[in-house]
Write a protein that holds these residues in place. Sequence first.
Motif, PDB file in Angstrom:
ATOM      1  N   LEU A   1       5.073   4.068  15.528  1.00 30.32           N
ATOM      2  CA  LEU A   1       4.470   5.125  14.356  1.00 30.32           C
ATOM      3  C   LEU A   1       3.868   3.923  13.397  1.00 30.32           C
ATOM      4  CD1 LEU A   1       3.682   7.816  13.066  1.00 30.32           C
ATOM      5  CD2 LEU A   1       5.905   7.387  11.763  1.00 30.32           C
ATOM      6  N   GLY A   2       2.775   3.967  13.165  1.00 28.22           N
ATOM      7  CA  GLY A   2       2.028   3.054  12.435  1.00 28.22           C
ATOM      8  C   GLY A   2       0.908   3.500  11.457  1.00 28.22           C
ATOM      9  N   SER A   3       0.587   2.566  10.407  1.00 26.06           N
ATOM     10  CA  SER A   3      -0.404   3.149   9.563  1.00 26.06           C
ATOM     11  C   SER A   3      -1.105   1.927   9.323  1.00 26.06           C
ATOM     12  CB  SER A   3       0.270   3.691   8.074  1.00 26.06           C
ATOM     13  OG  SER A   3       1.015   2.535   7.656  1.00 26.06           O
ATOM     14  N   VAL A   4      -2.526   2.261   8.948  1.00 26.02           N
ATOM     15  CA  VAL A   4      -3.644   1.013   8.651  1.00 26.02           C
ATOM     16  C   VAL A   4      -4.063   1.548   7.339  1.00 26.02           C
ATOM     17  CG1 VAL A   4      -5.776   0.115   9.113  1.00 26.02           C
ATOM     18  CG2 VAL A   4      -3.970   0.584  10.935  1.00 26.02           C
ATOM     19  N   ALA A   5      -4.094   0.772   6.189  1.00 32.79           N
ATOM     20  CA  ALA A   5      -4.743   1.178   5.079  1.00 32.79           C
ATOM     21  C   ALA A   5      -5.538  -0.300   4.416  1.00 32.79           C
ATOM     22  CB  ALA A   5      -3.408   1.172   3.954  1.00 32.79           C
ATOM     23  N   SER A   6      -6.753   0.175   3.885  1.00 30.77           N
ATOM     24  CA  SER A   6      -7.470  -0.705   3.553  1.00 30.77           C
ATOM     25  C   SER A   6      -6.882  -1.180   2.010  1.00 30.77           C
ATOM     26  CB  SER A   6      -8.923  -0.027   3.187  1.00 30.77           C
ATOM     27  OG  SER A   6      -9.691  -1.079   2.469  1.00 30.77           O
TER      28      SER A   6
ATOM     29  N   ALA B   1       1.485  15.043   6.269  1.00 29.89           N
ATOM     30  CA  ALA B   1       0.170  15.803   6.202  1.00 29.89           C
ATOM     31  C   ALA B   1      -0.788  14.550   5.762  1.00 29.89           C
ATOM     32  CB  ALA B   1       0.236  16.967   6.044  1.00 29.89           C
ATOM     33  N   ASN B   2      -0.461  14.274   4.420  1.00 31.28           N
ATOM     34  CA  ASN B   2      -1.279  13.516   3.441  1.00 31.28           C
ATOM     35  C   ASN B   2      -1.703  12.176   4.057  1.00 31.28           C
ATOM     36  OD1 ASN B   2      -1.185  15.520   1.522  1.00 31.28           O
ATOM     37  ND2 ASN B   2       0.462  14.632   0.542  1.00 31.28           N
ATOM     38  N   ASN B   3      -0.906  11.599   4.963  1.00 33.62           N
ATOM     39  CA  ASN B   3      -1.115  10.096   5.375  1.00 33.62           C
ATOM     40  C   ASN B   3      -1.701  10.240   7.020  1.00 33.62           C
ATOM     41  OD1 ASN B   3      -0.073   8.958   3.117  1.00 33.62           O
ATOM     42  ND2 ASN B   3       1.963   9.031   3.838  1.00 33.62           N
ATOM     43  N   LEU B   4      -1.790  11.454   7.499  1.00 34.14           N
ATOM     44  CA  LEU B   4      -2.204  11.708   8.997  1.00 34.14           C
ATOM     45  C   LEU B   4      -3.591  10.770   9.090  1.00 34.14           C
ATOM     46  CD1 LEU B   4      -1.197  15.160  10.131  1.00 34.14           C
ATOM     47  CD2 LEU B   4      -0.191  12.977  10.904  1.00 34.14           C
ATOM     48  N   PRO B   5      -4.401  10.867   8.269  1.00 30.70           N
ATOM     49  CA  PRO B   5      -5.826  10.082   8.521  1.00 30.70           C
ATOM     50  C   PRO B   5      -5.575   8.301   8.618  1.00 30.70           C
ATOM     51  CG  PRO B   5      -5.970  11.918   6.868  1.00 30.70           C
ATOM     52  CD  PRO B   5      -4.753  11.906   6.920  1.00 30.70           C
ATOM     53  N   ASP B   6      -4.348   8.055   8.142  1.00 30.37           N
ATOM     54  CA  ASP B   6      -4.365   6.743   8.152  1.00 30.37           C
ATOM     55  C   ASP B   6      -3.115   6.249   9.212  1.00 30.37           C
ATOM     56  OD1 ASP B   6      -5.768   6.049   5.586  1.00 30.37           O
ATOM     57  OD2 ASP B   6      -4.364   7.522   4.965  1.00 30.37           O
ATOM     58  N   THR B   7      -2.582   7.199   9.954  1.00 28.22           N
ATOM     59  CA  THR B   7      -1.645   7.150  10.882  1.00 28.22           C
ATOM     60  C   THR B   7      -1.914   7.053  12.162  1.00 28.22           C
ATOM     61  OG1 THR B   7      -1.054   9.130  11.112  1.00 28.22           O
ATOM     62  CG2 THR B   7       0.188   8.065   9.343  1.00 28.22           C
ATOM     63  N   PHE B   8      -1.321   6.266  13.164  1.00 33.10           N
ATOM     64  CA  PHE B   8      -1.362   6.048  14.589  1.00 33.10           C
ATOM     65  C   PHE B   8      -0.023   6.095  15.427  1.00 33.10           C
ATOM     66  CE2 PHE B   8      -1.285   1.719  13.088  1.00 33.10           C
ATOM     67  CZ  PHE B   8      -0.243   1.164  13.795  1.00 33.10           C
ATOM     68  N   ILE B   9      -0.292   6.576  16.580  1.00 32.51           N
ATOM     69  CA  ILE B   9       0.724   6.225  17.482  1.00 32.51           C
ATOM     70  C   ILE B   9       0.435   5.538  18.773  1.00 32.51           C
ATOM     71  CG2 ILE B   9       2.175   7.604  19.384  1.00 32.51           C
ATOM     72  CD1 ILE B   9       3.083   8.482  16.720  1.00 32.51           C
TER      73      ILE B   9
ATOM     74  N   GLU C   1       0.699  -1.059   0.073  1.00 32.49           N
ATOM     75  CA  GLU C   1       0.057   0.010   0.087  1.00 32.49           C
ATOM     76  C   GLU C   1       0.742   1.284  -0.018  1.00 32.49           C
ATOM     77  OE1 GLU C   1      -3.335   0.006  -0.648  1.00 32.49           O
ATOM     78  OE2 GLU C   1      -2.844  -2.192  -0.576  1.00 32.49           O
ATOM     79  N   ALA C   2       0.286   2.440  -0.791  1.00 33.34           N
ATOM     80  CA  ALA C   2       1.079   3.580  -0.966  1.00 33.34           C
ATOM     81  C   ALA C   2       1.283   4.087   0.362  1.00 33.34           C
ATOM     82  CB  ALA C   2       0.342   4.459  -1.926  1.00 33.34           C
ATOM     83  N   VAL C   3       0.311   4.080   1.433  1.00 34.80           N
ATOM     84  CA  VAL C   3       0.566   4.816   2.649  1.00 34.80           C
ATOM     85  C   VAL C   3       1.791   4.101   3.455  1.00 34.80           C
ATOM     86  CG1 VAL C   3      -0.738   4.999   5.044  1.00 34.80           C
ATOM     87  CG2 VAL C   3      -1.816   5.464   2.853  1.00 34.80           C
ATOM     88  N   SER C   4       1.756   2.782   3.413  1.00 35.77           N
ATOM     89  CA  SER C   4       2.659   1.958   4.181  1.00 35.77           C
ATOM     90  C   SER C   4       4.172   2.520   3.686  1.00 35.77           C
ATOM     91  CB  SER C   4       2.463   0.443   4.056  1.00 35.77           C
ATOM     92  OG  SER C   4       1.378   0.042   4.749  1.00 35.77           O
TER      93      SER C   4
END
Length: 211
Positions: A133-138, A34-42, A3-6
């Motif tokens: 720091l992490g991300s979740v992408a469908s 900033a573009n990936n903030l909605p898909d990221t977590f701490i 995934e592009a976010v990852s």
Amino acid sequence: MQEAVSQSLYSYWDALRGNRPAPKRFEIEPSRIANNLPDTFILERVNYTNARFRLAGTRITDALGMELRGRNLFEMFDIGDRRTLQNQMELIASRCAVGLFHMSAESADGKSTTFEVLILPLTHTSDTVERFLGSVASREKPEWLGSVPLTRRKLVHHEIVWPSRAAPEDESDFQYQAPILHTRREARIVRSARRQFRVFDGGLSLSGDDR
């Protein structure tokens, strides 16, 4: 990582750490991702059985249909997956590895999809890994995503990624840190040629009363 976010988040983290095993928590600049903030977590790893969300992007919470802030990541899965996650997180924290997971999630009425989850270590106070720091992408991005709560979650794939550490042109400037220990004890510094080691006394070096 598919995934592009990852891929984007990993590239940012990898560039930020440089020649270190991991960057520091306070070095993360939200404006840079900033573009990936909605898909990221701490995440904050409190102990072996508790890794709680400190922050979670709106796209993650909308997709899963739940508020994640303060929730223990491990308790979102059944006992088998929970133990797998705990073991993987231990490895990520102690060895500054990168965790890559594929997770399926299903609603009560049978709708299901999969997500790619990336977990990256961050050093915090005392140079220990306590934040992530992490991300979740469908992966499929179905049109109904975000309209129904996904109440059942299962790990379908997991792997550990070992980031490369390219040596700088001047080897004397390379400061490789050994795997980080959660339990800190008194240490002494030992230097040999260009290398420096932090030695923790223990085991047979301790008297019976000190063990």
